[in-house]
Design a protein around this motif. Structure first.
Motif, PDB file in Angstrom:
ATOM      1  N   UNK A 108       2.756  10.071  -1.714  1.00 48.26           N
ATOM      2  CA  UNK A 108       2.213  10.190  -3.065  1.00 48.26           C
ATOM      3  C   UNK A 108       1.919   8.873  -3.737  1.00 48.26           C
ATOM      4  N   UNK A 109       2.492   7.754  -3.275  1.00 43.76           N
ATOM      5  CA  UNK A 109       2.151   6.441  -3.821  1.00 43.76           C
ATOM      6  C   UNK A 109       2.420   5.382  -2.768  1.00 43.76           C
ATOM      7  N   UNK A 110       1.921   4.186  -2.999  1.00 40.89           N
ATOM      8  CA  UNK A 110       2.044   3.092  -2.040  1.00 40.89           C
ATOM      9  C   UNK A 110       3.500   2.879  -1.640  1.00 40.89           C
ATOM     10  N   UNK A 111       3.721   2.652  -0.344  1.00 36.65           N
ATOM     11  CA  UNK A 111       5.093   2.601   0.160  1.00 36.65           C
ATOM     12  C   UNK A 111       5.342   1.326   0.948  1.00 36.65           C
ATOM     13  N   UNK A 112       6.504   0.688   0.689  1.00 35.88           N
ATOM     14  CA  UNK A 112       6.951  -0.489   1.436  1.00 35.88           C
ATOM     15  C   UNK A 112       8.215  -0.197   2.239  1.00 35.88           C
ATOM     16  N   UNK A 113       9.035   0.719   1.756  1.00 47.11           N
ATOM     17  CA  UNK A 113      10.343   0.938   2.353  1.00 47.11           C
ATOM     18  C   UNK A 113      10.280   1.806   3.587  1.00 47.11           C
ATOM     19  N   UNK A 114      10.887   1.330   4.688  1.00 49.68           N
ATOM     20  CA  UNK A 114      10.964   2.119   5.908  1.00 49.68           C
ATOM     21  C   UNK A 114      12.225   1.730   6.665  1.00 49.68           C
ATOM     22  N   UNK A 115      12.893   2.726   7.211  1.00 56.90           N
ATOM     23  CA  UNK A 115      13.966   2.473   8.164  1.00 56.90           C
ATOM     24  C   UNK A 115      13.965   3.622   9.165  1.00 56.90           C
ATOM     25  N   UNK A 116      13.935   3.271  10.446  1.00 54.94           N
ATOM     26  CA  UNK A 116      13.903   4.277  11.505  1.00 54.94           C
ATOM     27  C   UNK A 116      15.230   4.220  12.241  1.00 54.94           C
ATOM     28  N   UNK A 117      16.030   5.265  12.096  1.00 48.79           N
ATOM     29  CA  UNK A 117      17.327   5.364  12.756  1.00 48.79           C
ATOM     30  C   UNK A 117      17.210   6.310  13.950  1.00 48.79           C
ATOM     31  N   UNK A 123      11.617   6.761   4.362  1.00 54.16           N
ATOM     32  CA  UNK A 123      10.484   6.117   3.714  1.00 54.16           C
ATOM     33  C   UNK A 123      10.701   6.146   2.202  1.00 54.16           C
ATOM     34  N   UNK A 124      10.420   5.002   1.538  1.00 55.21           N
ATOM     35  CA  UNK A 124      10.567   4.916   0.089  1.00 55.21           C
ATOM     36  C   UNK A 124       9.309   4.337  -0.534  1.00 55.21           C
ATOM     37  N   UNK A 360      -0.767   1.511   2.786  1.00 56.07           N
ATOM     38  CA  UNK A 360      -1.224   1.355   1.406  1.00 56.07           C
ATOM     39  C   UNK A 360      -1.582   2.679   0.753  1.00 56.07           C
ATOM     40  N   UNK A 361      -1.868   3.707   1.526  1.00 60.97           N
ATOM     41  CA  UNK A 361      -2.159   5.000   0.915  1.00 60.97           C
ATOM     42  C   UNK A 361      -0.894   5.846   0.735  1.00 60.97           C
ATOM     43  N   UNK A 362       0.275   5.236   1.005  1.00 64.36           N
ATOM     44  CA  UNK A 362       1.536   5.929   0.761  1.00 64.36           C
ATOM     45  C   UNK A 362       1.986   6.835   1.878  1.00 64.36           C
TER      46      UNK A 362
END
Length: 476
Positions: A108-117, A123-124, A360-362
Motif C-alpha cells: 500500500x505504500x513505499x517499503x524499505x523494511x525487509x527481513x527473510x527468516x 515487510x514494513x 518503490x511501489x510498496x
C-alpha cells in the motif's frame, strides 16, 4: 480538583530527551499520558477509593517527574522529532527481460523494511504497516505501528522494526512494544542489532550505539553525511555514508579503518569476512572487514539502491534506480540483468535460491533465482506472478497503550520486578529458575520502581540478559 490536568515536558538541547508527561484527575480516576513530544503517546488509568487519594497519587507522579527535570509546558509549542523520508526516483528498466517473479504482495505504500527468516518473510512500509508472510506468500499477521518503518532487523529469534517516531518496536510477541527509544536529535536512517546492542546511523553521518537496557553506550560522527549503511559483527561496526565506509571498534574505542568508495553509500550488506556497499555511482563494492581494502567491484547501469549476497558471497545481487535487478559472480562478472516488473528494489535479501525484494511501489516480491528459472526468464519465459491478497481474518496487532492488571502470577508466567539501582530503574526476574542478577530487556515507558509485572516467558540472550516473550501484565 476534579478535571484538573498537568502537562509537563522534558526537552534537552543535544541531550536527546524530548518527552511529555500529562496527568489528569477526574474524581477518583487518574489518567496518565506520556511519550515523545509530537506523538499521541501511551495512556494509563487508575481508580482510587476517594478523590483525596486520587489527588495524592497524581501529585506524587508529578513530583517524581519534576525531580527528573520535567517542567510545565504548553502542549504544541515544541515540535515533533526531525524525520527524513528517503527520496527516491524509479525509472523503467532497460533490461530486455523480466525476472521470474513467483508472487507479489502489495503493502500500500513505499517499503524499505525487509527481513527473510527461515519461517517467515517480513515487510514494513512507510505507512507503519508490517506484514508477516509465509514463503509461499500467505499473509500470517499484520502489525500496525505509529509511524513509518525505516527498516526491519533481527537478533536471533527477535524481530525489531525501527520507526520514524524514534522507537524500535519488538514484534516477537503478539503485542508489539517499544524496546528502544532513539534520542530526538537523531534523524534515523538505518539500524542494525547484535546480542541486544543496537546501532543507529543517521542523516548527519552519526553513529549511535545503545545497549539492551535502552541506554546510550557511545557515539561517533563520520566524515560523511546521509549514513544509509550500518552493519555490525563481533569485530567492528561498519558505517557507510557519503564519504565511504568507516569501521569502528565495537566498544567505541576508536576508528579501525576508513575507505572512500566510488560514490556515496546508499545501502550495505555483510558476510563473514566482507562488507558490501551499494553506491550512487552505479557500483557495489566489496570491502575486506579486516582492512577495508576494496576486494571487488560490481558494475551496474544506474545508482544502486540495494544489494545482497548468497551465503559466503558466492553471488552478489543488486537493485538499481531503473527498476532492474542484477546478479554477479563473486569476482565481479555480471551474470544477468532483469527487470523487477514493479519498481526499483529499495531493500533485498536472498534465501534458498529465492531473492526477496521490497520496491518503490510498496510490493514485497519473491523471485525464483535458481539457474533454470533465470535461464528461462532470459529467453522470455517467466511464470505468471501470484498476486497475494491479505485475508480479512488475518489478525492486526498494535502496540499496547495500557498494561493489563492481574492479581495473581500462579500458572500465568514469570514475575519480574523494577528496582532502583545507581539512579536507574532496572528489571530483574524474581521467579524461581531465573538468574536474579541478569537484567531484563523491558519497555522503559512502563518501568516504575517497586512495581512487579508478569510476563509469559523470559528467554536468555547471549549477551547475558533476558528478553521478554509474550504479554506483559502489571501485578497488583
Amino acid at each position: 480538583m476534579s478535571g484538573a490536568t498537568t502537562y509537563l515536558e522534558l526537552s534537552q538541547e543535544g541531550g536527546g530527551a524530548h518527552k511529555f508527561y500529562e496527568v489528569t484527575v477526574d474524581g477518583t480516576a487518574v489518567a496518565v499520558r506520556y511519550g515523545r513530544i509530537g506523538s499521541a503517546g501511551q495512556a494509563q488509568s487508575s481508580t482510587f477509593p476517594t478523590e483525596a487519594k486520587a489527588r495524592a497519587a497524581a501529585a506524587k507522579k508529578i513530583g517524581e517527574k519534576v525531580r527528573k527535570g520535567y517542567a510545565p509546558a504548553v502542549q504544541g509549542q515544541r515540535t515533533a522529532r526531525s524525520v527524513t523520508r528517503r527520496q527516491v526516483t524509479s525509472a523503467p528498466s532497460t533490461a530486455r527481460a523480466v525476472a521470474p517473479v513467483l508472487w507479489r504482495f502489495r503493502t500500500g505504500s513505499s517499503a524499505f523494511g525487509i527481513h527473510i527468516a527461515e519461517d517467515r518473510c517480513w515487510v514494513g512500509n512507510q505507512s507503519g504497516d508490517v506484514h508477516a508472510l509465509g514463503h509461499g506468500g500467505e499473509v500470517l499477521a499484520h502489525y500496525r505501528l505509529p509511524d513509518g518503518v525505516k527498516c526491519l532487523v533481527a537478533d536471533d529469534f527477535w524481530i525489531y522494526a525501527g520507526c520514524d517516531d524514534g522507537a524500535v518496536y519488538d514484534l516477537s510477541s503478539k503485542l508489539p512494544f517499544a524496546a528502544y527509544e532513539i534520542a530526538s536529535d537523531v534523524d534515523i536512517f538505518w539500524l542494525d542489532i547484535r546480542e541486544g546492542i543496537l546501532d543507529v546511523s543517521d542523516r548527519d553521518g552519526g553513529l549511535t550505539v545503545i545497549d539492551h537496557e535502552d541506554e546510550h553506550q557511545w557515539s561517533r560522527r563520520s566524515t560523511g553525511s546521509n549514513a544509509w549503511m550500518v552493519r555490525r559483527d563481533e569485530h567492528a561496526v561498519y558505517h557507510g555514508h557519503t564519504d565511504g565506509v568507516t569501521a569502528y571498534a565495537p566498544d567505541g574505542s576508536g576508528e579501525l579503518w576508513h575507505t572512500r568508495t566510488t560514490g556515496a553509500v546508499l545501502f550495505g550488506w555483510q558476510e563473514d569476512h566482507s562488507v558490501y556497499a551499494g553506491t550512487g555511482r552505479r557500483v557495489v563494492q566489496r570491502l575486506a572487514k579486516a582492512t577495508g581494502a576494496v576486494e571487488a567491484t560490481y558494475a551496474c547501469d544506474s545508482a544502486v539502491y540495494s544489494c545482497a549476497t548468497a551465503p559466503g558471497g558466492r553471488y552478489v545481487f543488486a537493485g538499481d534506480s531503473a527498476s532492474s535487478v542484477y546478479c554477479f559472480a563473486a569476482d565481479g562478472t555480471r551474470l544477468w540483468k532483469l527487470g523487477t516488473g514493479g519498481g526499483s528494489a529499495l531493500s533485498m535479501q536472498y534465501l534458498d535460491e529465492r531473492l526477496y525484494m521490497v520496491t518503490t511501489d510498496g510490493s514485497l516480491v519473491c523471485v525464483d533465482a535458481g539457474e533454470a528459472a533465470i535461464a528461462a526468464a532470459r529467453s522470455g519465459t517467466v511464470p505468471v506472478p501470484l498476486d497475494i491478497k491479505s485475508a480479512a481474518a488475518v489478525p492486526t496487532y498494535t502496540p499496547a497503550t495500557t498494561v493489563t492488571a492481574t492479581t495473581s502470577a500462579v500458572g500465568t508466567g514469570i514475575v519480574v520486578e523494577c528496582v532502583q539501582e545507581s539512579g536507574r530503574v532496572r528489571v530483574h526476574a524474581v521467579s524461581p529458575d531465573h538468574d536474579p542478577a541478569w537484567n531484563v530487556q523491558f519497555p522503559r515507558r512502563i518501568r516504575q520502581p517497586g512495581a512487579r509485572y508478569v510476563v509469559d516467558a523470559l528467554s536468555p540472550a547471549s549477551g547475558g540478559f533476558y528478553r521478554v516473550r509474550g504479554e506483559i501484565r502489571r501485578l497488583v
